[in-house]
Design an enzyme around this catalytic site. Structure first.
Site, PDB file in Angstrom:
ATOM      1  N   ARG A  69      28.621  48.635  41.032  1.00 16.72           N
ATOM      2  CA  ARG A  69      29.280  47.445  40.481  1.00 16.72           C
ATOM      3  C   ARG A  69      29.821  46.560  41.593  1.00 16.72           C
ATOM      4  NH1 ARG A  69      31.799  50.601  36.053  1.00 16.72           N
ATOM      5  NH2 ARG A  69      30.606  50.192  34.166  1.00 16.72           N
ATOM      6  N   GLY A  70      30.287  47.187  42.681  1.00 16.81           N
ATOM      7  CA  GLY A  70      30.834  46.414  43.788  1.00 16.81           C
ATOM      8  C   GLY A  70      29.797  45.493  44.396  1.00 16.81           C
TER       9      GLY A  70
END
Length: 344
Positions: free
Chosen positions: A275-276
């Site tokens: 997700r980062g």
């Protein structure tokens, strides 16, 4: 009704304003979490940005803020499919802490069921927030299952309700903004990780900034319409910047070298999952569009890195430094002594 406080008149809090602009350009980023002291302009900034955005096209009579260009896609919106196209304000919906799940997602219209025997869906706050902003103050005090539900809908862009013999699916694309004070309880890491950007705001410690805030607040309270008129030109600049960014966003390029830089940064700071990296890519593209740039560079990734990653890092047992400091240190190691300055 008096004019809202101008977005461009907010003193300081540059990181918060940047995060909101990025989310306004690309709602797929997944919302903004704003943690910080009370009375630092969190809700004021969100309301001001929503009020600043130009009117959107709506189907008259639609309870779902239906887009005239998207008629007939959802059966739940079919009742207003023949309504004429009108212009309306960008929705801004406050979600109260005491809201029930039925009020949030929608439920069976009991009056229609009891008086006419009809199974009719009564839209909730998610339907009202479609194509706008959903704001939750003190989100860390909201029940976890509601926060989880909100994040699921924000990510999918659809709300599915199945209860009392009803099965309704309707669009629910909105910018989710949560705010809270860490002293009153932290949000579970699993939920915090699903917010796209995280911002830390603090009470200004520069005397001149505090005095300027007092002056502007006092001027607005005395004559809100006159104060808003003074900032009309600056507001128009922000509005043009957002409009231009919307148009440019699909054409902004993210080179492989920049993607490698983003992935290496996530590996260096120990961010879990992907997700980062996805948020770095999307927010970097939105920021480049806001800047009028045609491609995302490592320097742009460095600017959005604290917002995209600080809430995704595990707390090291032997490392007492904060997440922002760890990201700055990782960038310094990757870029050398001339690291790109981070937002405060």
């Amino acid at each position: 009704m008096s004019a809202p406080f101008p977005f461009s008149a907010i003193v300081g809090q540059d990181e918060m304003k940047s995060a909101l602009l990025i989310a306004a350009v690309d709602a797929r980023i997944g919302g903004v979490m704003v943690f910080g002291d009370r009375g630092t302009g969190k809700s004021t900034a969100v309301r001001a940005l929503a009020a600043l955005l130009p009117p959107i096209a709506l189907v008259e009579g639609s309870r779902f803020n239906a887009d005239p260009a998207d008629r007939g896609r959802y059966t739940a919106c079919s009742a207003a499919a023949k309504g004429k196209a009108i212009k309306g304000k960008v929705p801004f919906i406050d979600l109260p802490l005491g809201a029930t799940e039925d009020r949030v997602v929608g439920a069976l219209d009991l009056e229609a069921a009891l008086t006419r025997g009809e199974k009719r869906f009564e839209p909730g706050l998610l339907a009202r927030a479609h194509r706008g902003f959903l704001y939750i103050d003190e989100v860390n005090l909201l029940e976890d299952h509601l926060v989880d539900l909100l994040l699921d809908v924000a990510a999918s862009g659809e709300n599915l309700v199945e209860r009392e013999g009803l099965s309704v699916r309707h669009p629910a694309r909105f910018v989710l903004v949560g705010s809270g004070n860490p002293e009153e309880g932290e949000l579970r890491p699993q939920l915090l990780d699903r917010f796209g950007l995280s911002v830390e705001v603090r009470t200004p410690q520069v005397l001149s900034e505090r005095v300027e805030i007092l002056k502007r607040c006092d001027a607005y309270e005395r004559t809100p319409d006159s104060f808003a008129a003074e900032w009309k030109r600056e507001e128009a600049k922000v509005l043009r910047q957002i409009a231009n960014a919307h148009e440019a966003l699909p054409y902004v390029v993210v080179p492989d070298a920049t993607l490698e830089f983003a992935s290496r940064l996530c590996m260096t700071v120990g961010a879990d999952g992907l997700r980062g990296e996805l948020t770095l890519m999307r927010s970097g593209r939105a920021l480049a569009a806001l800047d009028g740039a045609s491609e995302v560079t490592p320097a742009i990734i460095a600017r959005v890195a604290p917002m995209a990653l600080r809430h995704r890092l595990r707390r090291g047992v032997l490392d007492e430094t904060g997440s922002t400091a760890r990201i700055a240190r990782a960038l310094a190691e990757m870029q050398g002594a001339d690291a790109v300055p981070l937002a405060a």
